[in-house]
Design an enzyme around this catalytic site. Structure first.
Site, PDB file in Angstrom:
ATOM      1  N   ASP A   1       0.826  -1.090  -0.150  1.00  0.00           N
ATOM      2  CA  ASP A   1       0.084   0.002  -0.014  1.00  0.00           C
ATOM      3  C   ASP A   1       1.022   1.085  -0.021  1.00  0.00           C
ATOM      4  O   ASP A   1       1.750   1.618   1.156  1.00  0.00           O
ATOM      5  CB  ASP A   1      -0.858  -0.214   1.190  1.00  0.00           C
ATOM      6  CG  ASP A   1      -1.868   1.060   1.362  1.00  0.00           C
ATOM      7  OD1 ASP A   1      -2.463   1.740   0.217  1.00  0.00           O
ATOM      8  OD2 ASP A   1      -2.169   1.807   2.455  1.00  0.00           O
TER       9      ASP A   1
ATOM     10  N   ASP B   1      -2.870   0.972   6.817  1.00  0.00           N
ATOM     11  CA  ASP B   1      -1.771   0.783   5.919  1.00  0.00           C
ATOM     12  C   ASP B   1      -1.439  -0.628   5.741  1.00  0.00           C
ATOM     13  O   ASP B   1      -1.062  -1.359   4.662  1.00  0.00           O
ATOM     14  CB  ASP B   1      -0.666   1.550   5.806  1.00  0.00           C
ATOM     15  CG  ASP B   1      -1.090   2.976   6.088  1.00  0.00           C
ATOM     16  OD1 ASP B   1      -1.164   3.877   5.265  1.00  0.00           O
ATOM     17  OD2 ASP B   1      -1.334   3.460   7.453  1.00  0.00           O
TER      18      ASP B   1
ATOM     19  N   GLU C   1      -0.869  -1.055  -5.012  1.00  0.00           N
ATOM     20  CA  GLU C   1      -2.075  -0.267  -5.383  1.00  0.00           C
ATOM     21  C   GLU C   1      -2.059   0.745  -6.566  1.00  0.00           C
ATOM     22  O   GLU C   1      -1.059   1.404  -6.465  1.00  0.00           O
ATOM     23  CB  GLU C   1      -2.671   0.407  -4.130  1.00  0.00           C
ATOM     24  CG  GLU C   1      -4.014   1.168  -4.402  1.00  0.00           C
ATOM     25  CD  GLU C   1      -4.706   1.764  -3.187  1.00  0.00           C
ATOM     26  OE1 GLU C   1      -4.805   0.914  -2.107  1.00  0.00           O
ATOM     27  OE2 GLU C   1      -4.927   2.857  -2.959  1.00  0.00           O
TER      28      GLU C   1
END
Lengths: 188, 188
Positions: free
Chosen positions: A12, A146, A73
């Protein structure tokens, strides 16, 4: 197609907090957690210093856990401009770390990850954390957000990879072990 | 403050074409061209492979020319979303290459560069190329546009650096030889 044993590193991306995780595909849809953490860089440091620290951390994780693939991501132009750009710089640095080790990279949008994990592309953070905790059989929910997001990205790839590999057998050129950046089942 | 002899690497970042240049500050406002070129990466290759190629090229230039500072164009959310994001990934990789060599990085917006070179923040490509050709005493205009833009970034930094260094002496912490990313004379 049996992907048992495949190690996926989920990332992330973020300049202030970057979630890193590694999971291993088990039998069927089973997934084993290997490691999860968050790398932070101080906001009073220059971008150069912060990107360098994130690069070093990502490389250490790749050396330590030897992932077969990296799931990261995809950055969108949402939120504050400067934050989006910083995150995109971070993604460049992380993709490079994988490229230097010949590790293929796949990108997923937040809604693709949410859909894969919870069946709902608009699931909230609480639902996602609950699902990730259950899927990985964790004794407590991963924190901060996260860390949970990094695990969700890795799990998302584990569950989508068989379909991607199947598509490869149709001759679409989606080999799982080339240095590619893909998402949504299409080559980019 | 005498910056004579300072070597500046100017970079116009891009995934398909990335302009690279090196200039050297002379006496007063004089600037000597050292090198200029464009690195291209094939659009049919994956992002991983393309970022890797750009990283290798930028590192080679940094090793070959030992710049004291890197000046790079600041990316804005203009144009096509995917292109902007790709350029931002490239910037991350280029800033990292500088950070790994402890070379300070400065960022300038296109209008800051145009203003510094031509006195007009909205100068067109033709005006900019004419000015750069004249400033550097080139026998012919640099081509393609990415090469001229890379030179313009380097010249822009040469002319703005004395002001940045002066500000540093006021205690604003803008050291010219730390690993910082700055622009518009402010620390970021």
């Amino acid at each position: 197609m049996n992907l048992e044993g495949m190690r996926v590193m989920g990332i992330d991306p973020g300049l202030t907090r970057c979630g890193l995780s590694v999971v291993q595909a088990g039998r069927g849809r089973a997934i084993l957690p290997v490691s999860v953490g968050v790398v932070r860089t101080p906001s009073d440091k220059d971008l150069t210093e912060r990107l360098l620290r994130l690069s070093v951390a990502a490389k250490e994780w790749m050396e330590d856990y030897s992932p077969d693939v990296v799931a990261i991501e995809r950055v969108f132009e949402r939120g504050q401009v400067s934050t989006v750009m910083q995150t995109a710089h971070v993604v460049g640095v992380l993709v490079l770390a994988a490229a230097e080790r010949d590790i293929p990279v796949y990108m997923y949008t937040p809604s693709e990850v949410k859909k894969a994990i919870s069946g709902n592309g608009r699931a909230d953070k609480k639902q996602m954390t609950t699902m990730i905790t259950r899927i990985l059989g964790l004794t407590e929910p991963p924190k901060p957000a996260d860390a949970a997001d990094a695990l969700a990205l890795a799990v998302c790839h584990c569950w989508r990879a068989p379909a991607i590999v199947r598509m490869d057998h149709t001759g679409l050129g989606l080999g799982a072990k080339t240095s590619g950046v893909r998402g949504q089942g299409k080559k980019r």
